[in-house]
Design a protein around this motif. Structure first.
Motif, PDB file in Angstrom:
ATOM      1  N   VAL A  45       0.880  -1.144  -0.135  1.00  0.00           N
ATOM      2  CA  VAL A  45      -0.133   0.067  -0.395  1.00  0.00           C
ATOM      3  C   VAL A  45       0.291   1.393  -0.315  1.00  0.00           C
ATOM      4  O   VAL A  45       0.949   1.906  -0.535  1.00  0.00           O
ATOM      5  CB  VAL A  45      -1.189   0.085   1.566  1.00  0.00           C
ATOM      6  N   SER A  46       1.776   1.271   0.954  1.00  0.00           N
ATOM      7  CA  SER A  46       2.997   2.266   0.820  1.00  0.00           C
ATOM      8  C   SER A  46       3.406   2.560  -0.540  1.00  0.00           C
ATOM      9  O   SER A  46       3.904   3.300  -0.802  1.00  0.00           O
ATOM     10  CB  SER A  46       4.130   2.678   2.234  1.00  0.00           C
ATOM     11  N   GLY A  53      -0.165   5.455  -1.773  1.00  0.00           N
ATOM     12  CA  GLY A  53      -0.591   5.417  -0.435  1.00  0.00           C
ATOM     13  C   GLY A  53      -1.269   6.753   0.130  1.00  0.00           C
ATOM     14  O   GLY A  53      -0.842   7.584  -0.062  1.00  0.00           O
ATOM     15  N   PRO A  54      -1.957   6.012   1.146  1.00  0.00           N
ATOM     16  CA  PRO A  54      -1.911   7.708   1.741  1.00  0.00           C
ATOM     17  C   PRO A  54      -0.936   8.903   2.742  1.00  0.00           C
ATOM     18  O   PRO A  54      -1.100  10.040   2.642  1.00  0.00           O
ATOM     19  CB  PRO A  54      -2.703   6.741   3.307  1.00  0.00           C
ATOM     20  N   ASP A 100       1.113   1.136   6.672  1.00  0.00           N
ATOM     21  CA  ASP A 100       0.959  -0.248   6.398  1.00  0.00           C
ATOM     22  C   ASP A 100       2.194  -1.134   6.765  1.00  0.00           C
ATOM     23  O   ASP A 100       2.259  -2.415   6.913  1.00  0.00           O
ATOM     24  CB  ASP A 100       0.417  -0.694   5.200  1.00  0.00           C
ATOM     25  N   HIS A 201      -5.531  -4.582  -1.259  1.00  0.00           N
ATOM     26  CA  HIS A 201      -5.091  -3.300  -1.471  1.00  0.00           C
ATOM     27  C   HIS A 201      -6.252  -1.976  -1.529  1.00  0.00           C
ATOM     28  O   HIS A 201      -7.065  -2.237  -2.122  1.00  0.00           O
ATOM     29  CB  HIS A 201      -4.313  -3.389  -2.517  1.00  0.00           C
ATOM     30  N   LEU A 202      -5.370  -1.235  -0.957  1.00  0.00           N
ATOM     31  CA  LEU A 202      -6.314  -0.226  -1.381  1.00  0.00           C
ATOM     32  C   LEU A 202      -6.677   0.723  -2.481  1.00  0.00           C
ATOM     33  O   LEU A 202      -5.291   0.934  -3.002  1.00  0.00           O
ATOM     34  CB  LEU A 202      -6.097   0.903  -0.260  1.00  0.00           C
ATOM     35  N   SER A 207      -7.762   5.230  -0.299  1.00  0.00           N
ATOM     36  CA  SER A 207      -5.869   5.892   0.045  1.00  0.00           C
ATOM     37  C   SER A 207      -6.559   7.389   0.470  1.00  0.00           C
ATOM     38  O   SER A 207      -5.946   7.519   1.729  1.00  0.00           O
ATOM     39  CB  SER A 207      -5.208   5.112  -0.831  1.00  0.00           C
TER      40      SER A 207
END
Length: 222
Positions: A45-46, A53-54, A100, A201-202, A207
């Protein structure tokens, strides 16, 4: 008299709205130094597997992409990601973001290596005097995440010991989404498929939602 009273109400409302907007703007500016040179740590995710990612989305609101350093590997537990990092890795960084980071540690056979890595990471952030943002571990792989309860407990304990540690309640978010079968975000309704296209996964919407959640958490505490 009624016209005068109405005029007073308009003036008060205008000043109140203006003060609110200025306060929100100032609040956003206050987060600028925090995200000046972020270090993003984590897994897929990152790393931006299905969408930025966020941490990346949030950081780009405050800094240029070349100031963002990302160390993230698909399907990799956090204690492995952190193995080659030291306090020197954080000396020019303004914040650590690991939404994550410890997700895959939850399926690892044992927890001690992950717990030790987590505690050292928070200790290093405190030593560097920079904020750290971590995500708790949602139940996305039922029956496979044997270390999840232990790690979530240790995440809470580690963050409780450092005032600049922010723990994102991803478990609560995903429980609510699973219960409601949708999420309302920015006045629109999104299904689980919209949020987690592959169930793990986002996606872009989820995200951005988590990025907003982090931003609001930090603004509320600052």
């Amino acid at each position: 008299m009624k016209k005068l009273e109405r005029l007073k109400n308009i003036i008060v409302t205008t000043f109140t709205l203006g003060a609110t907007l200025l306060s929100a703007k100032a609040q956003s500016k206050d987060l600028g130094p925090t995200f000046k040179t972020p270090l993003i740590l984590g897994a897929s995710v990152s790393a931006g597997y299905a969408a930025p990612g966020p941490g990346t989305i949030l950081s780009k609101r405050y800094t240029e992409p070349h100031n963002i350093k990302t160390i993230a590997y698909n399907g990799t537990p956090g204690h492995t990601v952190l193995k080659n990092l030291s306090q020197q890795s954080y000396k020019d960084r303004s914040v650590i973001i690991g939404v994550d980071l410890f997700f895959w540690d939850s399926i690892y056979p044992t927890g001690p290596a992950s717990v030790a890595a987590l505690e050292q990471l928070v200790k290093d952030a405190e030593g560097a005097r920079i904020p750290i943002i971590l995500g708790d571990i949602p139940d996305l792989l039922p029956g496979l995440q044997g270390q999840r309860p232990l790690l979530n407990q240790k995440l809470q304990e580690a963050c409780a010991r450092y005032s600049q540690c922010y723990l994102v309640p991803l478990s609560d978010v995903f429980q609510q989404i699973q219960r409601d079968r949708h999420l309302v975000y920015q006045t629109k309704r999104y299904t689980i498929r919209d949020l987690l296209p592959d169930g793990l996964h986002l996606g872009p919407i989820a995200s951005a939602y988590v990025a907003d959640l982090i931003e609001n958490m930090m603004a509320a505490r600052s």
